[in-house]
Write a protein that holds these residues in place. Structure first.
Motif, PDB file in Angstrom:
ATOM      1  N   ALA A  85       0.810  -1.217   0.000  1.00 44.24           N
ATOM      2  CA  ALA A  85       0.000   0.000   0.000  1.00 44.24           C
ATOM      3  C   ALA A  85       0.845   1.270   0.000  1.00 44.24           C
ATOM      4  CB  ALA A  85      -0.930   0.000   1.223  1.00 44.24           C
ATOM      5  N   SER A  86       2.153   1.136  -0.267  1.00 46.77           N
ATOM      6  CA  SER A  86       3.052   2.290  -0.162  1.00 46.77           C
ATOM      7  C   SER A  86       2.902   3.280  -1.303  1.00 46.77           C
ATOM      8  CB  SER A  86       4.506   1.803  -0.116  1.00 46.77           C
ATOM      9  OG  SER A  86       4.857   1.138  -1.328  1.00 46.77           O
ATOM     10  N   GLY A  87       2.163   2.896  -2.353  1.00 46.44           N
ATOM     11  CA  GLY A  87       1.963   3.801  -3.482  1.00 46.44           C
ATOM     12  C   GLY A  87       2.732   3.435  -4.728  1.00 46.44           C
ATOM     13  N   ILE A  88       3.595   2.434  -4.638  1.00 45.93           N
ATOM     14  CA  ILE A  88       4.375   2.078  -5.830  1.00 45.93           C
ATOM     15  C   ILE A  88       3.606   1.144  -6.761  1.00 45.93           C
ATOM     16  CG2 ILE A  88       6.606   2.412  -4.727  1.00 45.93           C
ATOM     17  CD1 ILE A  88       6.806  -0.581  -4.327  1.00 45.93           C
ATOM     18  N   PHE A  89       2.492   0.565  -6.266  1.00 41.61           N
ATOM     19  CA  PHE A  89       1.677  -0.312  -7.112  1.00 41.61           C
ATOM     20  C   PHE A  89       0.347   0.385  -7.388  1.00 41.61           C
ATOM     21  CE2 PHE A  89       4.305  -3.165  -4.448  1.00 41.61           C
ATOM     22  CZ  PHE A  89       5.079  -3.714  -5.460  1.00 41.61           C
ATOM     23  N   ALA A  90       0.182   0.836  -8.615  1.00 42.92           N
ATOM     24  CA  ALA A  90      -1.008   1.600  -8.974  1.00 42.92           C
ATOM     25  C   ALA A  90      -2.272   0.784  -8.708  1.00 42.92           C
ATOM     26  CB  ALA A  90      -0.945   1.998 -10.451  1.00 42.92           C
ATOM     27  N   GLY A  91      -3.244   1.402  -8.048  1.00 43.78           N
ATOM     28  CA  GLY A  91      -4.534   0.759  -7.817  1.00 43.78           C
ATOM     29  C   GLY A  91      -4.583  -0.150  -6.607  1.00 43.78           C
ATOM     30  N   ILE A  92      -3.475  -0.271  -5.878  1.00 43.59           N
ATOM     31  CA  ILE A  92      -3.449  -1.129  -4.683  1.00 43.59           C
ATOM     32  C   ILE A  92      -3.405  -0.232  -3.444  1.00 43.59           C
ATOM     33  CG2 ILE A  92      -2.276  -2.988  -3.454  1.00 43.59           C
ATOM     34  CD1 ILE A  92      -3.407  -3.809  -6.162  1.00 43.59           C
ATOM     35  N   GLY A  93      -4.556  -0.083  -2.810  1.00 44.81           N
ATOM     36  CA  GLY A  93      -4.623   0.695  -1.589  1.00 44.81           C
ATOM     37  C   GLY A  93      -4.533  -0.205  -0.374  1.00 44.81           C
ATOM     38  N   GLU A  94      -4.703   0.370   0.805  1.00 45.84           N
ATOM     39  CA  GLU A  94      -4.541  -0.390   2.032  1.00 45.84           C
ATOM     40  C   GLU A  94      -5.576  -1.500   2.157  1.00 45.84           C
ATOM     41  OE1 GLU A  94      -3.998   0.384   6.846  1.00 45.84           O
ATOM     42  OE2 GLU A  94      -4.061   2.069   5.431  1.00 45.84           O
ATOM     43  N   LYS A  95      -6.842  -1.233   1.762  1.00 50.03           N
ATOM     44  CA  LYS A  95      -7.891  -2.246   1.901  1.00 50.03           C
ATOM     45  C   LYS A  95      -7.624  -3.439   0.990  1.00 50.03           C
ATOM     46  CE  LYS A  95     -11.633   0.765   3.488  1.00 50.03           C
ATOM     47  NZ  LYS A  95     -13.005   1.273   3.220  1.00 50.03           N
ATOM     48  N   THR A  96      -7.236  -3.154  -0.270  1.00 51.91           N
ATOM     49  CA  THR A  96      -6.926  -4.248  -1.200  1.00 51.91           C
ATOM     50  C   THR A  96      -5.721  -5.038  -0.699  1.00 51.91           C
ATOM     51  OG1 THR A  96      -7.768  -2.943  -3.051  1.00 51.91           O
ATOM     52  CG2 THR A  96      -6.353  -4.812  -3.590  1.00 51.91           C
ATOM     53  N   ALA A  97      -4.709  -4.352  -0.179  1.00 50.12           N
ATOM     54  CA  ALA A  97      -3.524  -5.030   0.353  1.00 50.12           C
ATOM     55  C   ALA A  97      -3.894  -5.937   1.517  1.00 50.12           C
ATOM     56  CB  ALA A  97      -2.491  -3.985   0.789  1.00 50.12           C
ATOM     57  N   GLU A  98      -4.772  -5.437   2.405  1.00 52.42           N
ATOM     58  CA  GLU A  98      -5.200  -6.252   3.549  1.00 52.42           C
ATOM     59  C   GLU A  98      -5.924  -7.512   3.087  1.00 52.42           C
ATOM     60  OE1 GLU A  98      -7.543  -3.628   5.890  1.00 52.42           O
ATOM     61  OE2 GLU A  98      -5.819  -2.682   6.879  1.00 52.42           O
ATOM     62  N   LYS A  99      -6.794  -7.380   2.092  1.00 44.67           N
ATOM     63  CA  LYS A  99      -7.532  -8.531   1.582  1.00 44.67           C
ATOM     64  C   LYS A  99      -6.583  -9.566   0.994  1.00 44.67           C
ATOM     65  CE  LYS A  99     -11.761  -5.914   0.540  1.00 44.67           C
ATOM     66  NZ  LYS A  99     -12.630  -5.392  -0.531  1.00 44.67           N
ATOM     67  N   LEU A 100      -5.588  -9.106   0.196  1.00 49.50           N
ATOM     68  CA  LEU A 100      -4.631 -10.031  -0.412  1.00 49.50           C
ATOM     69  C   LEU A 100      -3.831 -10.780   0.649  1.00 49.50           C
ATOM     70  CD1 LEU A 100      -3.293  -7.808  -3.353  1.00 49.50           C
ATOM     71  CD2 LEU A 100      -4.427 -10.026  -3.611  1.00 49.50           C
ATOM     72  N   VAL A 101      -3.385 -10.068   1.676  1.00 43.91           N
ATOM     73  CA  VAL A 101      -2.585 -10.694   2.721  1.00 43.91           C
ATOM     74  C   VAL A 101      -3.443 -11.620   3.586  1.00 43.91           C
ATOM     75  CG1 VAL A 101      -1.175 -10.242   4.769  1.00 43.91           C
ATOM     76  CG2 VAL A 101      -0.883  -8.838   2.724  1.00 43.91           C
ATOM     77  N   THR A 102      -4.706 -11.254   3.793  1.00 44.23           N
ATOM     78  CA  THR A 102      -5.614 -12.120   4.560  1.00 44.23           C
ATOM     79  C   THR A 102      -5.794 -13.460   3.854  1.00 44.23           C
ATOM     80  OG1 THR A 102      -6.794 -10.241   5.494  1.00 44.23           O
ATOM     81  CG2 THR A 102      -7.949 -12.349   5.491  1.00 44.23           C
ATOM     82  N   ILE A 103      -5.897 -13.407   2.521  1.00 43.48           N
ATOM     83  CA  ILE A 103      -6.124 -14.627   1.741  1.00 43.48           C
ATOM     84  C   ILE A 103      -4.846 -15.452   1.616  1.00 43.48           C
ATOM     85  CG2 ILE A 103      -6.744 -15.516  -0.546  1.00 43.48           C
ATOM     86  CD1 ILE A 103      -8.560 -13.015  -0.826  1.00 43.48           C
ATOM     87  N   PHE A 104      -3.717 -14.802   1.266  1.00 42.07           N
ATOM     88  CA  PHE A 104      -2.499 -15.542   0.907  1.00 42.07           C
ATOM     89  C   PHE A 104      -1.418 -15.515   1.987  1.00 42.07           C
ATOM     90  CE2 PHE A 104      -4.388 -14.204  -3.183  1.00 42.07           C
ATOM     91  CZ  PHE A 104      -4.571 -15.452  -3.763  1.00 42.07           C
ATOM     92  N   GLY A 105      -1.586 -14.636   2.973  1.00 36.39           N
ATOM     93  CA  GLY A 105      -0.609 -14.567   4.050  1.00 36.39           C
ATOM     94  C   GLY A 105       0.767 -14.133   3.563  1.00 36.39           C
ATOM     95  N   GLU A 106       1.783 -14.556   4.330  1.00 34.56           N
ATOM     96  CA  GLU A 106       3.148 -14.147   4.008  1.00 34.56           C
ATOM     97  C   GLU A 106       3.706 -14.864   2.788  1.00 34.56           C
ATOM     98  OE1 GLU A 106       5.950 -13.774   7.296  1.00 34.56           O
ATOM     99  OE2 GLU A 106       4.268 -13.816   8.711  1.00 34.56           O
TER     100      GLU A 106
END
Length: 704
Positions: A85-106
């Motif tokens: 969510a640092s801004g280097i990936f266009a279209g990926i905000g904090e909520k989308t990042a949280e969802k991805l990490v919740t699903i796939f983890g580390e």
């Protein structure tokens, strides 16, 4: 011993994309501080392993000074979310990042690297082009990060590393691993030493063909830029290469001779060098000297009868309120009537008067005239004395800032009937050839300069070699027209040129100040600099009385309490005079241009310089091409005039105590010159008429 920190980037305070200099806030176990130095691109949330040491910034306090940086995988789900969510990936905000990490983890980074298809349909709204863009951005980040870290680990840092990545992209590691010496070439221009250290880490053999080729090219470029040579004899080139590499052959049958000759043949086959009669050229210098010779030979057949110009010359004299001498009248008439003409003479011999006369007649003839000089200062002086527009030769030829090539050339020549160049002794082989290529057939070219000054900083000895050809239409002015009560500088300059001692006892503007040792010389210089607008000239860079030490010494005296910072082995302060050491076409500043620092930014390691009303930012690798200018070498002073000059003559500079060097230094002064000399050094300089030899073949190409 350097320290190693494993920490997380909490925020990036400043980052320079050109050179990698970064200031970042870092955090870790019981740690929350600032780190500064050359990083590969880093972002908030990333884990890094930093090498360096703690230091104290005079303004910003404690910080970790970074000398090495390794990017680590984000630690924990929180770190991964922050990174995405640092801004280097266009279209990926904090909520989308949280969802991805919740699903796939580390395991998300491994999935993105190896199985990105698993992301399809995993998060609502992250699909189609948005998903493809995220995957592409991730791959590009990983690819560039890997390539830049590879380069950094082998010593290739700063803006040049970014240039390598931008050119080679995903092939960076393979190309550089195959031949690290390729980075010695343009546009990267790393030093041979940096490339050689990288090659050693990659376990290249010392006798490898690639290493020997790079060393040969290094010696040729050094001969071009440091020695002013257009070529090198084969034997000298190979011997200098062995000396540079510290190779001592066992005997005449040593394999190194075969290896060096094989490397040289390979360079010739690839068009990197030109060979002729056991002489080795960089191709651009061979082509330049050959073109100059052809251009001038073709001008031999073009000249007109000058007898009809008397009336026009007399009118030009009346317009200036003077009466020409026979010498001046002859010079004006021959210059106007010749397709190629050279005017040479020392200070006070009337070159400016002749130039004004030529301009008057060419204007009467409705000719389109263009004036130029090698440096901005010389061009401005030319414009002032002639009341006529003048520019640098680079601007005249319309330099393209991106490619460094001239827009004016054989396909797009200058729209001029006559081109007049002042300070022609400063023109080197390549610039002279480029100028001549930009002239239409029949365009008149008039060169004005003092052939007795030092030769050009760049390769060749153009003006002198042209004047050595008896078929060239030229005139050498010898009579001094300035009155003695105006200044004794010109008179003493001509004494020096003739091998006679200047008048050192009763000078009005020429002052002689002997000293016993370097400490006394510095003391004298300190007093002079406090009471005068002084430019110090010296033959060499090293030693107590060389430019390096003198600049530090004078900075402490004249600008001791100014705000600034240390960078690249030098202190940069508000108000310091500086000199550009290399052409920068993008920023429109050129070798020898003088400026003054008007802003310093210690955190960003950046300064702003006023170059005659033009503000230029300097940062990163650009500092390599800038130096303090309280003192400069006599060579670098060519084309400039200063109100007051102090020239240092010392036996520690014995190799450079030459007549033409002293003559050049003296003729830089407009109002006053102080010659500070150790015992016998002035006499040695006046007596020594030997000059540093330059290998050049322009005389041959002219048909001498």
């Amino acid at each position: 011993m350097p320290q190693i920190l494993e920490c997380t980037i909490s925020s990036v305070v400043f980052a320079n994309e050109r050179n990698g200099f970064t200031v970042a806030r870092i955090k870790g176990d019981k740690l929350s501080e600032t780190a500064a130095g050359n990083f590969p691109p880093v972002h908030a949330g990333e884990r890094v392993r930093l090498t360096g040491d703690w230091g104290e910034h005079p303004k910003f306090g404690k910080q970790f000074v970074v000398t090495g940086c390794e990017i680590l995988q984000p630690k924990g789900e929180g770190g991964l979310i922050a990174y995405l969510a640092s801004g280097i990936f266009a279209g990926i905000g904090e909520k989308t990042a949280e969802k991805l990490v919740t699903i796939f983890g580390e395991d998300l980074p491994n999935i993105l690297d190896k199985e990105p298809g698993k992301l399809r349909g995993a998060v609502r709204g992250l699909s189609g082009k948005r998903l493809e863009k995220f995957i592409d951005d991730w791959n590009l980040q990983q690819e560039s990060r890997k390539a830049l870290l590879f380069l950094y680990n082998f010593g290739f840092t700063g803006a040049k590393a970014m240039t390598v990545w931008n050119l080679y992209k995903g092939d960076t590691e393979n190309i550089v691993s195959e031949n690290p010496y390729a980075l010695c070439e343009e546009p990267f221009a790393y030093s041979f030493e940096i490339a050689d250290n990288a090659a050693k880490k990659m376990e290249f053999e010392e006798s490898s063909n690639l290493r020997l080729r790079a060393a040969i090219m290094h010696i040729l470029r050094e001969a071009k830029y440091d020695g002013g040579h257009a070529f090198m004899p084969r034997g000298n080139l190979l011997q200098n290469t062995m000396n540079f590499l510290h190779i001592i052959p066992y005997d005449q049958e040593d394999d190194i001779f075969d290896n060096l000759n094989a490397a040289l043949s390979g360079l010739q086959k690839n068009g990197k060098v030109h060979m002729q009669n056991e002489r080795i050229w960089l191709p651009e210098l061979y082509n330049a000297e050959k073109y100059i010779g052809t251009f001038i030979r073709n001008s031999f057949d073009f000249s007109e009868d000058a007898s009809h110009l008397d009336a026009e010359a007399n009118y030009a004299a009346s317009m200036q309120g003077i009466e020409y001498s026979e010498e001046q009248l002859l010079a004006i008439k021959n210059a106007v009537s010749s397709n190629f003409f050279v005017i040479t003479g020392g200070p006070g011999t009337g070159k400016t008067t002749i130039l004004k006369g030529v301009l008057h007649i060419l204007n009467l003839q409705k000719k389109k005239v263009m004036l130029a000089a090698p440096t901005g200062r010389a061009a401005r002086r030319m414009a002032e004395v002639c009341n006529f527009k003048a520019s640098t030769i680079h601007r005249l030829l319309e330099i393209d800032p991106i490619s460094g090539l001239f827009s004016r050339n054989e396909m797009n020549p200058l729209e001029a009937d006559s081109v007049i160049i002042d300070e022609s002794s400063m023109i080197d082989d390549e610039l002279a050839a480029d100028l001549m290529r930009a002239l239409r057939p029949g365009t008149q070219l008039i060169l004005i300069g003092d052939a007795d000054q030092l030769p050009s900083v760049g390769p060749g000895n153009v003006l002198r070699e042209i004047l050595s050809c008896p078929e060239i239409n030229s005139i050498r002015l010898s009579r001094i027209y300035r009155h003695k009560d105006e200044s004794d500088i010109a008179e003493n300059a001509h004494h020096i040129l003739a091998g006679h001692m200047p008048n050192i006892k009763s000078g009005s503007h020429f002052h002689y100040m002997p000293y016993q040792n370097s400490e006394e010389a510095l003391s004298i210089l300190s007093e002079l600099s406090k009471n005068n607008e002084l430019q110090v000239l010296t033959p060499m860079h090293k030693g107590t009385l060389g430019t390096i030490n003198l600049n530090t010494f004078l900075q402490k005296i004249l600008n001791f309490d100014a705000y600034g910072f240390e960078y690249r082995g030098m202190r940069w302060q508000m108000g310091d005079p500086v000199m550009q050491l290399r052409n920068n076409y993008e920023k429109d500043i050129f070798n020898g241009d003088l400026g003054r620092i008007i802003k310093v930014m210690p955190t960003a390691k950046k300064i702003e310089v006023d170059f005659d009303g033009k503000t230029i930012g300097v940062e990163g690798d650009e500092f390599e091409h800038l130096t303090l200018a309280y003192a400069c070498t006599v060579h670098k002073s060519q084309g400039s005039e200063y109100k007051t000059v102090a020239v240092m003559l010392d036996y520690s500079h014995s190799l450079m105590l030459q007549r033409n060097l002293l003559y050049t230094a003296v003729t830089r002064a407009k109002e006053n010159i102080w010659v500070l000399a150790s015992q016998g050094s002035l006499e040695t300089a006046v007596r020594n008429n030997r000059e540093r030899h330059r290998w050049t073949a322009l005389g041959e190409f002219l048909g001498n």
